[in-house]
Design an enzyme around this catalytic site. Structure first.
Site, short mmCIF file in Angstrom:
data_model
loop_
_atom_site.label_atom_id
_atom_site.label_comp_id
_atom_site.label_asym_id
_atom_site.label_seq_id
_atom_site.Cartn_x
_atom_site.Cartn_y
_atom_site.Cartn_z
N GLU A 165 84.75 8.49 39.13
CA GLU A 165 86.12 7.98 39.07
C GLU A 165 86.19 6.48 39.35
OE1 GLU A 165 88.56 9.52 37.84
OE2 GLU A 165 87.47 11.40 37.65
N HIS A 168 85.41 4.33 36.39
CA HIS A 168 86.50 4.06 35.44
C HIS A 168 87.13 2.70 35.74
CE1 HIS A 168 86.71 7.64 33.01
NE2 HIS A 168 86.79 8.44 34.05
N GLU A 188 84.39 7.84 29.21
CA GLU A 188 84.01 9.00 30.03
C GLU A 188 82.51 9.04 30.28
OE1 GLU A 188 85.33 11.47 31.78
OE2 GLU A 188 87.26 10.47 31.55
N ASP A 265 93.20 16.00 24.16
CA ASP A 265 92.24 15.30 25.01
C ASP A 265 91.96 13.90 24.47
OD1 ASP A 265 90.44 14.92 27.14
OD2 ASP A 265 88.76 15.79 26.05
N HIS A 270 86.60 14.08 26.53
CA HIS A 270 85.76 14.81 27.48
C HIS A 270 84.73 15.69 26.78
CE1 HIS A 270 89.04 13.84 30.38
NE2 HIS A 270 88.05 13.83 31.25
#
Length: 403
Positions: A165, A168, A188, A265, A270
């Site tokens: 995370e 990102h 991702e 998505d 993902h």
């Protein structure tokens, strides 16, 4: 045109959507609540983005707050600071330690000063909401749900999830990969790559020793050996009655096509991240040793050199170039990069398929150099091709700048 950045979360929507079909009313409600929280956070991030400005330089100081199962951060209480003592709450301490490990990894390995390169402070919020089954990067801070103890345990329990995370945020401040279609899948994938590298670095594991799993510590705590994603074997991270089979592809011929919408998505980001994930894994094990050293440096420099709308082929080409710059054209490292992208069926611009095939044989399946790797003639040919690729890249950059 740049798109508004969504809130980033570790749990793929296809897993939460499976829970919406559960026969257990509490499971359905928890999944719905998590999806609703995600939607609300997305809106808040969009509002903040319009007021964003440059942060003052700092040293990546950590602060952890306790939401006490509330969803509104303004109600959270201070739980631990950089200079304060340990907390009696294990979740607080896990979050604090993981934020520090991720910060230290970027500093020691890549000389990067926190997320933004300027010492951005690291704020974490634990016990976010009631049994929220996710962890979020909302553009400014980390939020950790507690999970329900069945499908997901406390999200602070996974270092690679937290590093995923926070990465990102690094991507936001470097390439800025747009979060849709192939650039979104790269976004991702970059988080999976560096999330895994932080875990490997903390354990001092070689590429061969690492498990290359993402979220294994927090996903289905009652089921051993599965994870949210497998970089080594995309499509084989999990297979159980409740969630079905891992849908990630590991090559372009299996590419998943979905609408560029939230329900789709964002173009299957993902799902298709499995393709560049596999390319990194192959590169790392073929180079050998610690993955954060050579392979990690190639990917990090490529991240900084990439643009918001770059696709898989653009990024593959950049990694090929950077491998040549860092380790010389025709080197074992550059051969590993080229063969890895070829195996996942992503061509490198300016390198004919025939040459790529020959170079792929220069690296054996066990991470060692094959007998053709030392061929001076091939090295010279690849060097010349590398020069052509660099020229093409400059031409493309010039064209983008002229738009």
């Amino acid at each position: 045109m740049s798109r508004t950045r969504p809130v980033n979360c570790i749990i793929p929507p296809y897993i939460l959507e499976k829970l919406l079909d559960s026969e257990d009313r509490e499971e359905r409600q928890a999944a719905l609540d998590t999806l609703l929280v995600t939607a609300r956070l997305r809106g808040e991030r969009a509002i903040r983005a319009s007021f964003s400005g440059a942060a003052a330089p700092g040293v990546g100081r950590r602060t952890v707050f306790d939401c006490e199962e509330d969803e509104f951060l303004a109600n959270a209480v201070l739980a631990r600071t950089e200079d304060g003592p340990e907390s009696a709450d294990a979740s607080v301490n896990r979050a604090f330690d993981a934020l520090g490990l991720t910060r230290d990894f970027y500093k020691e390995v890549f000389e990067r000063n926190s997320i933004d390169g300027r010492g951005m402070r690291l704020d974490g919020y634990v016990h976010f909401g009631f049994q929220v089954k996710n962890a979020f990067w909302d553009g400014r801070q980390m939020l950790f749900g507690d999970g329900d103890g069945k499908e997901f345990s406390d999200l602070t329990g996974s270092l690679d999830v937290i590093a995923h995370e926070l990465t990102h945020g690094v991507t936001d401040h470097t390439s800025g990969f747009e979060y849709h279609n192939q650039s979104g899948a790269l976004n991702e994938s970059i988080s999976d790559v560096f999330g895994s590298l932080v875990k490997q670095w903390s354990l001092k594991q070689s590429a061969e020793e690492a498990d290359w799993l993402i979220g294994a510590d927090v996903y289905t705590p009652g089921i051993g050996g599965d994870a949210l994603r497998s970089m080594k074997n995309p499509g084989h991270a999990f297979n159980n009655p409740k969630f079905g089979k891992d849908p990630q592809p590991d090559r372009m011929s299996k590419f998943v096509h979905l609408p560029d919408t939230w329900q789709g998505d964002n173009g299957a980001v993902h799902y298709n991240s499995g393709i560049p994930n596999k390319a990194f894994f192959l590169t790392a094990v073929r180079i050998g040793g610690f993955a954060w050293e050579a392979a990690g440096s190639i990917w990090y420099e490529s991240l900084k050199a990439s643009g918001p709308e770059d696709d898989f082929q653009d990024f593959a080409t950049t990694t090929f170039q950077k491998a040549g710059e860092l380790f010389t054209a025709g080197s074992h490292e550059q051969s590993a990069v080229l063969s890895a992208w070829r195996e996942v069926e992503v061509p490198v611009k300016g390198v004919p398929v025939g040459v790529a095939r020959v170079r792929s044989f220069a690296v054996d399946g066990n991470g060692g150099a094959g007998r053709m790797d030392g061929s001076a003639a091939l090295a010279k040919q690849v060097s010349a091709l590398n020069d052509k690729v660099e020229t093409l890249a400059k031409d493309v950059a010039a064209l983008k700048g002229a738009r």
